[in-house]
Design an enzyme around this catalytic site. Structure first.
Site, short mmCIF file in Angstrom:
data_model
loop_
_atom_site.label_atom_id
_atom_site.label_comp_id
_atom_site.label_asym_id
_atom_site.label_seq_id
_atom_site.Cartn_x
_atom_site.Cartn_y
_atom_site.Cartn_z
N HIS A 448 75.37 49.39 -41.68
CA HIS A 448 74.52 49.52 -42.86
C HIS A 448 73.44 48.44 -42.92
O HIS A 448 72.47 48.56 -43.69
CB HIS A 448 75.38 49.47 -44.13
CG HIS A 448 74.91 50.44 -45.18
ND1 HIS A 448 73.58 50.74 -45.39
CD2 HIS A 448 75.60 51.18 -46.08
CE1 HIS A 448 73.47 51.61 -46.37
NE2 HIS A 448 74.69 51.91 -46.82
N ARG A 449 73.55 47.39 -42.13
CA ARG A 449 72.51 46.37 -42.09
C ARG A 449 71.25 46.90 -41.41
O ARG A 449 70.13 46.42 -41.67
CB ARG A 449 73.01 45.12 -41.36
CG ARG A 449 74.21 44.44 -41.99
CD ARG A 449 74.77 43.37 -41.08
NE ARG A 449 75.13 43.88 -39.76
CZ ARG A 449 75.60 43.12 -38.77
NH1 ARG A 449 75.75 41.81 -38.95
NH2 ARG A 449 75.90 43.67 -37.61
#
Length: 475
Positions: A448-449
């Site tokens: 998700h980064r």
């Protein structure tokens, strides 16, 4: 002057390794290309080859030593024609502690006969040649290998000295069994004595097929004849006594590969914020295309697997949705211009991911052929670093084990991994009607980064479209 043999960096990320086994000993002559040791890297057990010619004068790191830093001196090589005495120098301090004054001058006085190269001395000893009777043609009258070989040729009709030297010479050669790492592990697991196996590889090297084809009956006879053999069965793991009512257990030391797998996957789950997206895909169109392609490719000896087509589908989808063909690197985001797919393969030493580079532009036949080659090398522990490093995304397929659906752990620094299960018959809406179809459950794990949920969803949709309309995989 002796040459230092240093711990090699067998991969760009390797900082240390385990010196699993020496295949040479002090006094052995090696040439460029000779395999000297087996080294466990962070991915596999690899062979370390000599790059220079000479005689092993000193081994500084014992077999089985872990955490050997890259660049550390592990052995020394004396050049042909160099005196062997320096190789024995490290033993002098131990003697010197007991007799500091007396032993120091004794070493040069007790020289082993006339000056000779290490190879000349060894050949002379093996063939019963008296070095003192030879006239050396080397520098300052040193006896060379050629001098000894010439003497052997002259004394070829004298059988008296040769038998006396043959027996001790045979023992060291019998101790050195050249086999691939996989063959050794398989033999150890099955209790097979490699000394009884005939190697079919280069220079008599024992390979996986030799162990597979070895029958226990062939080993039984020599085992009974050798009364000392029973002690060799001892290394098998022994069940430990029950502790506080628990079940008996056995322990085995983790291999270097298994340690790295444990460390990297732990770091991945602890530091990478995973999110998961699962989608159902109708597999029937891809299966029909695969069947048609395999008929046309049969004369070429190529047989496509479902996994081959899924590799291509993931690669093409990453190009269509470039927001997912990325990796997170601190304060930067790396965007890749091609799709290199790492494919999970279960090897004896643990999971490894050989890479299909340029999978988005390669033909299906090329992907299939390359994947079979890489998978075989992975299972034999023969992958080279460039064959398993890199990759912009990964694919893990457990469908062949009947697994319906699972979530895979991201392989850092990659941004995603696709996990696919088995295709199963199930009701599915096709053209507005409910029909029985082969349905595949695919799950994407995303960092998700680097990747947002909407972008991950677009990628999963692109994969679905490519699999359900597979002609896009062949153009």
């Amino acid at each position: 002057m002796a040459t230092d043999i240093k711990m090699p960096a067998l991969s760009p990320t390797m900082e240390e390794g385990t010196l699993a086994k020496w295949l040479v000993k002090v006094g052995d002559t090696v040439s460029s290309g000779d395999v000297m040791a087996e080294i466990e890297t962070d991915k596999a057990t690899m062979e370390f080859e000599a790059v220079d010619e000479g005689v092993i004068s000193e081994i500084l790191v014992e077999a089985g030593t872990e955490g050997v830093k890259v660049g550390a001196v592990i052995a020394r090589l004396a050049a042909e024609g160099e005196e062997a005495a320096p190789a024995k120098a490290p033993a002098a301090p131990k003697d010197a502690e007991a007799q500091p004054k007396a032993t120091a001058p004794a070493a040069p006085a007790a020289a082993d006969g006339p000056a000779a190269t290490p190879t000349a001395k060894r050949i002379a000893q093996q063939n019963g040649i008296d070095l003192a009777s030879l006239e050396g043609t080397g520098p300052k009258g040193k006896v060379t290998k050629e001098d000894v070989e010439a003497a052997i040729a002259k004394a070829g009709g004298k059988p008296a000295a040769a038998p006396a030297q043959t027996s001790p010479a045979a023992a060291p050669s019998g101790e050195r069994i050249v086999a691939s790492p996989l063959a050794k592990r398989m033999a150890s697991d099955r209790g097979i004595d490699l000394g009884a196996v005939t190697g079919s590889g280069p220079n008599g090297r024992i390979v996986k097929d030799d162990v597979d084809n070895f029958t226990p009956a062939a080993q039984a006879a020599p085992a009974k004849a050798d009364t000392a053999a029973p002690s060799e069965t001892a290394p098998a793991p022994k069940p430990q006594p029950e502790i506080e009512g628990g079940a008996p257990y056995s322990e085995e030391k983790l291999s270097g590969v298994r340690k790295v797998i444990a460390r990297r996957l732990t770091e991945s789950k602890q530091t990478v914020p995973h999110f998961y997206l699962t989608i159902d895909i109708r597999l029937d169109p891809l299966l029909e295309l695969r069947s048609a392609l395999n008929k046309s490719l049969e004369p070429d000896g190529v047989k496509l697997s479902v996994n081959d087509l899924l590799i291509k589908a993931l690669a093409r989808a990453l190009i269509r949705v470039p927001q997912c063909n990325v990796s997170y690197h601190g304060d930067t985001l790396r965007r890749y211009e091609r799709a290199d797919i790492s494919v999970a393969v279960a090897a004896p030493s643990g999971l490894i991911t050989p890479v299909i580079t340029n999978a988005d532009t390669k033909g299906l036949a090329a992907i299939s052929t390359e994947m079979k080659t890489l998978a075989g090398k992975a299972r034999d522990g023969k992958l080279m670093p460039h064959e398993y490093q890199g990759g912009t995304a990964s694919l893990s397929n457990l469908g062949m084990f009947g697994i319906k659906q699972f979530d895979a752990v991201i392989n850092p620094p990659q941004g995603m991994i696709l996990a696919v299960g088995a295709g199963q018959q199930a009701p599915y809406v096709v053209d507005g009607e409910i029909k029985v179809a082969t349905v595949l459950h695919a799950s994407g794990s995303f960092d998700h980064r680097a990747i947002d949920g909407a972008d991950g969803a677009q990628l999963m949709e692109a994969i679905k479209q490519l699999v359900e309309n597979p002609m896009g995989l062949v153009v």
